[in-house]
Scaffold this motif. Structure first.
Motif, PDB file in Angstrom:
ATOM      1  N   GLY A 103       0.749  -1.330   0.021  1.00 37.14           N
ATOM      2  CA  GLY A 103       0.257  -0.094   0.061  1.00 37.14           C
ATOM      3  C   GLY A 103       0.471   1.420  -0.149  1.00 37.14           C
ATOM      4  N   GLU A 104      -0.112   2.044  -0.062  1.00 35.20           N
ATOM      5  CA  GLU A 104       0.724   4.125  -0.289  1.00 35.20           C
ATOM      6  C   GLU A 104       0.283   4.473   0.989  1.00 35.20           C
ATOM      7  OE1 GLU A 104       2.333   6.842  -3.679  1.00 35.20           O
ATOM      8  OE2 GLU A 104       0.964   5.396  -4.145  1.00 35.20           O
ATOM      9  N   LEU A 105       0.996   5.560   1.435  1.00 30.51           N
ATOM     10  CA  LEU A 105      -0.209   6.269   2.243  1.00 30.51           C
ATOM     11  C   LEU A 105       0.504   7.869   2.408  1.00 30.51           C
ATOM     12  CD1 LEU A 105       2.001   4.948   5.873  1.00 30.51           C
ATOM     13  CD2 LEU A 105       0.179   4.728   5.303  1.00 30.51           C
ATOM     14  N   GLY A 106      -0.051   8.831   2.353  1.00 29.10           N
ATOM     15  CA  GLY A 106      -0.326  10.253   2.231  1.00 29.10           C
ATOM     16  C   GLY A 106      -0.791  10.928   1.571  1.00 29.10           C
ATOM     17  N   GLN A 107      -1.648  10.504   0.272  1.00 33.20           N
ATOM     18  CA  GLN A 107      -2.177  10.970  -0.924  1.00 33.20           C
ATOM     19  C   GLN A 107      -2.874  11.615  -0.831  1.00 33.20           C
ATOM     20  OE1 GLN A 107      -0.909  10.061  -3.834  1.00 33.20           O
ATOM     21  NE2 GLN A 107       1.260   9.755  -2.967  1.00 33.20           N
ATOM     22  N   GLU A 108      -4.264  11.201   0.328  1.00 36.42           N
ATOM     23  CA  GLU A 108      -5.086  12.300   0.601  1.00 36.42           C
ATOM     24  C   GLU A 108      -4.620  13.649   0.725  1.00 36.42           C
ATOM     25  OE1 GLU A 108      -3.697  10.313   4.653  1.00 36.42           O
ATOM     26  OE2 GLU A 108      -4.091   9.569   2.721  1.00 36.42           O
ATOM     27  N   PHE A 109      -3.336  13.861   1.500  1.00 34.49           N
ATOM     28  CA  PHE A 109      -3.283  15.480   2.024  1.00 34.49           C
ATOM     29  C   PHE A 109      -2.194  16.055   0.306  1.00 34.49           C
ATOM     30  CE2 PHE A 109      -1.468  12.418   5.517  1.00 34.49           C
ATOM     31  CZ  PHE A 109      -2.067  13.296   6.457  1.00 34.49           C
ATOM     32  N   THR A 110      -2.698  17.175   0.831  1.00 37.56           N
ATOM     33  CA  THR A 110      -2.894  18.021  -0.793  1.00 37.56           C
ATOM     34  C   THR A 110      -2.088  19.570  -0.105  1.00 37.56           C
ATOM     35  OG1 THR A 110      -4.241  18.625  -0.671  1.00 37.56           O
ATOM     36  CG2 THR A 110      -4.150  17.058  -2.250  1.00 37.56           C
ATOM     37  N   ALA A 111      -1.066  20.101  -0.901  1.00 37.93           N
ATOM     38  CA  ALA A 111      -0.215  21.271  -0.551  1.00 37.93           C
ATOM     39  C   ALA A 111      -1.150  22.482  -0.783  1.00 37.93           C
ATOM     40  CB  ALA A 111       1.277  21.826  -1.129  1.00 37.93           C
ATOM     41  N   LYS A 112      -1.345  23.446   0.537  1.00 43.24           N
ATOM     42  CA  LYS A 112      -2.534  24.883   0.324  1.00 43.24           C
ATOM     43  C   LYS A 112      -1.285  25.607   0.452  1.00 43.24           C
ATOM     44  CE  LYS A 112      -5.090  21.685   1.590  1.00 43.24           C
ATOM     45  NZ  LYS A 112      -6.319  22.277   0.647  1.00 43.24           N
ATOM     46  N   ASP A 113      -1.981  27.528   0.407  1.00 42.75           N
ATOM     47  CA  ASP A 113      -1.125  28.549  -0.010  1.00 42.75           C
ATOM     48  C   ASP A 113      -1.724  29.755   1.087  1.00 42.75           C
ATOM     49  OD1 ASP A 113       0.992  30.052  -0.963  1.00 42.75           O
ATOM     50  OD2 ASP A 113      -0.438  30.615  -2.879  1.00 42.75           O
ATOM     51  N   LEU A 140       7.408  13.621  -1.276  1.00 47.78           N
ATOM     52  CA  LEU A 140       7.942  12.424  -1.052  1.00 47.78           C
ATOM     53  C   LEU A 140       6.977  11.351  -0.804  1.00 47.78           C
ATOM     54  CD1 LEU A 140       9.804  11.723   2.059  1.00 47.78           C
ATOM     55  CD2 LEU A 140       7.681  12.032   3.374  1.00 47.78           C
ATOM     56  N   ILE A 141       7.396  10.171  -1.232  1.00 47.50           N
ATOM     57  CA  ILE A 141       6.095   9.110  -1.199  1.00 47.50           C
ATOM     58  C   ILE A 141       6.775   8.531  -0.054  1.00 47.50           C
ATOM     59  CG2 ILE A 141       5.650   7.268  -2.567  1.00 47.50           C
ATOM     60  CD1 ILE A 141       5.674  10.179  -4.222  1.00 47.50           C
ATOM     61  N   VAL A 142       5.660   7.221   0.331  1.00 46.35           N
ATOM     62  CA  VAL A 142       5.517   6.859   1.631  1.00 46.35           C
ATOM     63  C   VAL A 142       4.399   4.727   0.842  1.00 46.35           C
ATOM     64  CG1 VAL A 142       4.766   6.508   4.004  1.00 46.35           C
ATOM     65  CG2 VAL A 142       5.277   8.209   2.626  1.00 46.35           C
ATOM     66  N   MET A 143       5.661   4.223   1.258  1.00 44.40           N
ATOM     67  CA  MET A 143       5.262   3.006   0.371  1.00 44.40           C
ATOM     68  C   MET A 143       5.015   1.656   1.980  1.00 44.40           C
ATOM     69  SD  MET A 143       5.732   2.209  -3.250  1.00 44.40           S
ATOM     70  CE  MET A 143       5.307   3.385  -4.582  1.00 44.40           C
ATOM     71  N   TYR A 144       4.340   0.736   1.759  1.00 50.77           N
ATOM     72  CA  TYR A 144       4.652  -0.528   3.289  1.00 50.77           C
ATOM     73  C   TYR A 144       5.203  -1.309   2.102  1.00 50.77           C
ATOM     74  CZ  TYR A 144      -0.370  -0.570   4.037  1.00 50.77           C
ATOM     75  OH  TYR A 144      -1.783  -0.654   3.055  1.00 50.77           O
ATOM     76  N   SER A 168       4.970  21.153   4.528  1.00 57.33           N
ATOM     77  CA  SER A 168       4.095  20.682   5.210  1.00 57.33           C
ATOM     78  C   SER A 168       3.406  19.109   5.158  1.00 57.33           C
ATOM     79  CB  SER A 168       2.884  21.799   5.634  1.00 57.33           C
ATOM     80  OG  SER A 168       1.736  22.205   4.305  1.00 57.33           O
ATOM     81  N   VAL A 169       3.398  18.761   3.113  1.00 54.91           N
ATOM     82  CA  VAL A 169       2.698  17.619   3.571  1.00 54.91           C
ATOM     83  C   VAL A 169       3.262  16.743   3.502  1.00 54.91           C
ATOM     84  CG1 VAL A 169       1.544  16.290   1.570  1.00 54.91           C
ATOM     85  CG2 VAL A 169       0.941  18.569   1.647  1.00 54.91           C
ATOM     86  N   VAL A 170       4.781  17.321   2.794  1.00 58.31           N
ATOM     87  CA  VAL A 170       5.976  16.315   3.230  1.00 58.31           C
ATOM     88  C   VAL A 170       6.251  15.626   4.763  1.00 58.31           C
ATOM     89  CG1 VAL A 170       8.667  16.078   3.390  1.00 58.31           C
ATOM     90  CG2 VAL A 170       7.323  16.626   0.783  1.00 58.31           C
ATOM     91  N   GLY A 171       5.967  17.042   5.945  1.00 60.20           N
ATOM     92  CA  GLY A 171       6.042  16.997   7.241  1.00 60.20           C
ATOM     93  C   GLY A 171       5.003  16.021   7.795  1.00 60.20           C
ATOM     94  N   ASP A 172       3.758  15.408   6.728  1.00 63.04           N
ATOM     95  CA  ASP A 172       2.775  15.173   7.778  1.00 63.04           C
ATOM     96  C   ASP A 172       2.376  13.520   6.939  1.00 63.04           C
ATOM     97  OD1 ASP A 172       1.547  17.128   8.288  1.00 63.04           O
ATOM     98  OD2 ASP A 172      -0.053  17.542   6.339  1.00 63.04           O
ATOM     99  N   ARG A 173       2.872  13.521   5.480  1.00 61.69           N
ATOM    100  CA  ARG A 173       3.277  12.128   4.864  1.00 61.69           C
ATOM    101  C   ARG A 173       4.493  11.681   5.877  1.00 61.69           C
ATOM    102  NH1 ARG A 173       3.041  12.359  -1.113  1.00 61.69           N
ATOM    103  NH2 ARG A 173       0.893  13.209  -1.270  1.00 61.69           N
ATOM    104  N   VAL A 175       5.337  11.946   9.123  1.00 63.00           N
ATOM    105  CA  VAL A 175       4.666  11.671  10.851  1.00 63.00           C
ATOM    106  C   VAL A 175       4.121   9.774  10.625  1.00 63.00           C
ATOM    107  CG1 VAL A 175       3.201  12.259  12.247  1.00 63.00           C
ATOM    108  CG2 VAL A 175       5.132  13.411  11.522  1.00 63.00           C
ATOM    109  N   GLN A 176       2.949  10.146   9.156  1.00 63.07           N
ATOM    110  CA  GLN A 176       2.099   8.865   9.192  1.00 63.07           C
ATOM    111  C   GLN A 176       2.950   7.957   8.806  1.00 63.07           C
ATOM    112  OE1 GLN A 176      -0.540   9.693   5.555  1.00 63.07           O
ATOM    113  NE2 GLN A 176      -2.011   8.799   6.915  1.00 63.07           N
TER     114      GLN A 176
END
Length: 318
Positions: A103-113, A140-144, A168-173, A175-176
């Motif tokens: 699977g892949e994690l963090g695809q729900e996060f999107t960058a804001k301005d 950043l891409i996250v997989m398990y 911020s999205v890279v940080g979110d991913r 941490v996830q």
């Protein structure tokens, strides 16, 4: 007088006798010109096209040799001529490492301005340009999945995406990814390649240094292994946080690693910094990294280290 007249008549007759012969020669020459054999156009023999000329190819940034993309993929993006390690995209890197991807994690996060930041172009325009260029939504891409018989969580920076900058999205991913590793009690492996924090997000990007460091500390307390692989290049806020907080630090040959770049340091201290300053081999000598590993041996090295840290049977030893 009579003799002279005779000679003149004789010469005149001789001249008349030779005239048809000359005309005949001319006609013969003309006929031979029209009747000459026309040489054919010789076909130049050319060497058959090589694979480099017929397939999509990439030029090595070190020796400038042209290598087909197919050959690069089979050789793990290592130049077969000079052994230079060419960059890999984040997704290629993780698919190359994992035997199975679950699977892949963090695809729900999107960058804001939030700052409505504009330099030479607005921040949303830069994001759209990077997404179109890389086909990824963030740096950043996250997989398990599984590395042989070992479950792992992996993440990788894509330097093509705005220099692999950490927003911020890279940080979110990240941490996830750390929370997934903590929850499942499986190791976390990070491939770092970044120019640092993303200036378009200001303090929000700098906050990710503290967030990622806190997540890594939770892994350390729980005894969950965290391995960092430093690729070329790693700089700035990523070096000052998640890239230098691993249990073990590996590096690819000749990778550039540091906080500030060589040019910035030279302008600050007014000294010329010669090679191999900030190269992986230089940092190995000074105790910053634990080992410089060729890409062809990297998967085996990561697996052996994780098998040892996790106390699981090493399938290579059986």
């Amino acid at each position: 007088m009579a003799n002279n007249m005779t000679d003149t008549i004789t010469n005149s007759n001789s001249s008349n006798d030779s005239a048809p012969s000359l005309e005949q020669n001319r006609n013969t020459a003309g006929q031979s010109w029209f009747n000459r054999s026309i040489p054919g156009i010789k076909q130049q023999l050319t060497a058959p096209l090589t694979a480099v000329e017929t397939e999509p190819s990439t030029k090595c940034s070190s020796c400038h040799s042209m290598i087909t993309n197919t050959a690069l993929i089979f050789n793990s993006y290592v130049c077969p001529h000079c052994d230079h390690h060419l960059p890999m995209s984040a997704r290629e890197r993780l698919n190359w490492l994992l035997d199975t991807v679950d699977g892949e994690l963090g695809q729900e996060f999107t960058a804001k301005d939030p700052l409505r930041f504009v330099d030479s172009k607005p921040y949303p325009a830069r994001m759209s340009e990077a997404q179109e260029k890389t086909g990824e939504s963030e740096a950043l891409i996250v997989m398990y999945g599984k590395l042989r018989n070992l479950a792992v969580v992996t993440c990788a920076f894509d330097f093509r995406f705005m220099g692999g900058s950490m927003g911020s999205v890279v940080g979110d991913r990240f941490v996830q990814a750390a929370e997934k590793a903590l929850k499942d009690n499986v190791p976390l492996v990070c491939f770092a390649a970044s120019g640092g924090a993303r200036m378009q997000e200001g303090l929000l990007s700098l906050m990710q240094m503290a967030r990622t460091a806190a997540a890594i500390e939770r892994l350390r307390i729980a005894g969950v292994p965290y391995i960092v692989v430093l690729t070329n290049p790693v700089y700035g806020g990523v070096t000052a946080s998640l890239a230098m907080l691993g249990d073990i630090h590996l590096a690819e040959p000749k990778a550039m690693i540091g906080f500030a770049g060589k040019r910035v340091i030279e302008q600050t201290v007014r000294e010329t910094l010669e090679e191999p300053f900030q190269r992986a081999e230089f940092l190995l000598e000074h105790g910053v990294v634990d080992e410089v590993v060729h890409r062809h041996q990297l998967i085996d090295t990561i697996y052996r280290l994780l098998a040892k840290l996790c106390s699981v049977p090493n399938v290579d030893a059986q």
